[in-house]
Design an enzyme around this catalytic site. Structure first.
Site, PDB file in Angstrom:
ATOM      1  NE  ARG B  72      14.480  46.693  74.797  1.00 28.67           N
ATOM      2  CZ  ARG B  72      15.604  46.941  73.773  1.00 28.67           C
ATOM      3  NH1 ARG B  72      16.571  47.125  74.330  1.00 28.67           N
ATOM      4  NH2 ARG B  72      16.285  45.743  73.114  1.00 28.67           N
ATOM      5  CD  GLU B 109      24.263  36.983  64.492  1.00 25.85           C
ATOM      6  OE1 GLU B 109      24.334  37.069  63.288  1.00 25.85           O
ATOM      7  OE2 GLU B 109      24.152  38.072  65.035  1.00 25.85           O
TER       8      GLU B 109
END
Lengths: 182, 207
Positions: B72, B109
């Site tokens: 993006r 994560e």
């Protein structure tokens, strides 16, 4: 086949072509990879690339520029912004967060899937599809099918580079293809 | 850190940009309120305003490199680069760039990932801007900064459309997450929009 009329090549094409780097044996032996990242380092050549597309499409009433992940994301948005169109990313599976429609397409070995957000485009819109390069035309064909399924008229496919020996133009059939470097 | 703090308070364009961004709940996993910029890209005026705000800020900073993070960051970076006369350098996931690369690991994560940049894309001493659509923990941006600095560039700023601290953090106070974000970068970060008040908290809160 009779040859087309010889047209003078736009003088900007030479600079664009020479800014593209060829990397042998990527991603595997025997492939001469056309690397556009060096074009992006040449501010004049990159500017010229976008200008050539914008000049061609700005008066064609195009309201949608669809760019194919990921290198189509580099060329599509500047074109979209310049011609007043929206930009729609066509993505690999599971990247788009909202409701999507998907289209399967063939690879040399196996298949892949391309997705577009539902509601991104409306029936009757006129679209341009952008990618950095066309080889077999499989990816572009999937993008065309996705847009046509929702009633969009694909005006043309636009790529910086074409590899004519892979016959992408034939695979696209009646759908026009415009490229800068062949 | 936010546009408001950087003298853009009251810029009328920010409201239109914020409204054009769609929030998709529970993507990619439950508990995350995903900031979807694809709807911004459908709003020509808001998309153009986004690019214009960045261009207005960076055009006179002597920036010669805009580095965009896959994928993006590729949507916003090139238009900014073209407008300010800088080159565009894509920072990519492993094995995408065909030439010789340097790579930098960063923490997710669960597990790690790597970001790569072509060798020779930038020269020592160049002034660089890093672009992505959104910053959460700042892990990806930090990796991008390390890549550029390893090649001798000076990273002037990191710029994102949206700032959203990571939501899957065990303990949360809004302001401390933003601080965590800033610390992860240790340098200047510009965010057009602060969405920290919109995240969904999982776990305990601590005052």
């Amino acid at each position: 086949m009779a040859s087309a009329d010889v047209k003078a090549q736009d003088p900007r094409i030479a600079g664009i072509s020479s800014a593209i780097r060829v990397i042998p044996d990527f991603p595997k032996p025997g492939i001469m990879f056309q690397d556009i990242t060096t074009l992006l380092l040449d501010t004049k050549a990159f500017r010229d690339t976008i200008d050539l597309f914008v000049e061609r499409y700005k008066d064609k009433n195009i309201s949608v520029v669809a760019g194919i992940e990921a290198r189509g994301f580099i060329f599509g948005p500047p074109i979209a912004l310049a011609i007043g169109a929206k930009f729609v990313p066509m993505r690999k599976p599971k990247k788009l967060p909202g409701e999507v429609i998907s289209e399967e397409y063939s690879l040399e070995y196996g298949k892949d899937v391309m997705e577009m957000h539902v509601g991104a485009v409306q029936a009757g819109e006129r679209a341009l599809i952008v990618d950095d390069l066309v080889a077999t035309g499989g990816t572009l064909s999937a993008a065309i099918r996705l847009l046509e399924r929702v009633g969009v008229h694909v005006v043309e496919c636009a790529c910086v580079i074409e590899l004519p020996e892979l016959k992408g133009r034939e695979r696209l059939g009646e759908k026009p293809l415009f490229v800068l470097v062949s | 850190m936010f546009a408001a703090e950087n003298g853009l308070r009251g810029d009328p364009r920010l409201q239109g940009i914020s409204k054009a961004i769609r929030v998709v709940p529970d993507f990619p996993i439950p508990g995350i309120m995903f900031q979807d910029i694809t709807t911004l890209l459908l709003d020509h005026k808001a998309f153009k305003d986004t690019v214009d705000i960045f261009v207005d800020r960076y055009r006179d900073m002597g920036i010669s490199v805009v580095a965009g993070i896959e994928a993006r960051g590729f949507v916003f970076g090139p238009s900014i680069a073209l407008a300010i006369g800088a080159k565009f350098v894509p920072l990519r996931k492993p094995n995408k760039l065909p030439g010789e690369v340097i790579s930098e690991a960063y923490v997710l994560e669960y597990g790690t990932d790597r970001l790569e940049m072509h060798v020779g894309a930038i020269e020592p001493g160049e002034r660089a801007l890093v672009i992505d659509d959104l910053v959460a923990t700042g892990g990806t941006l930090s990796a991008a900064v390390r890549l550029l600095e390893r090649m001798g560039a000076e990273v002037v700023e990191c710029a994102c459309v949206v700032g959203l601290p990571e939501v899957r953090v065990r303990l949360v106070v809004a302001s401390s997450l933003l601080h965590l974000c800033k610390m992860a970068l240790g340098l200047k970060l510009l965010l057009l929009l602060d969405k920290s008040s919109q995240f969904h908290i999982t776990g305990t809160t601590q005052t």
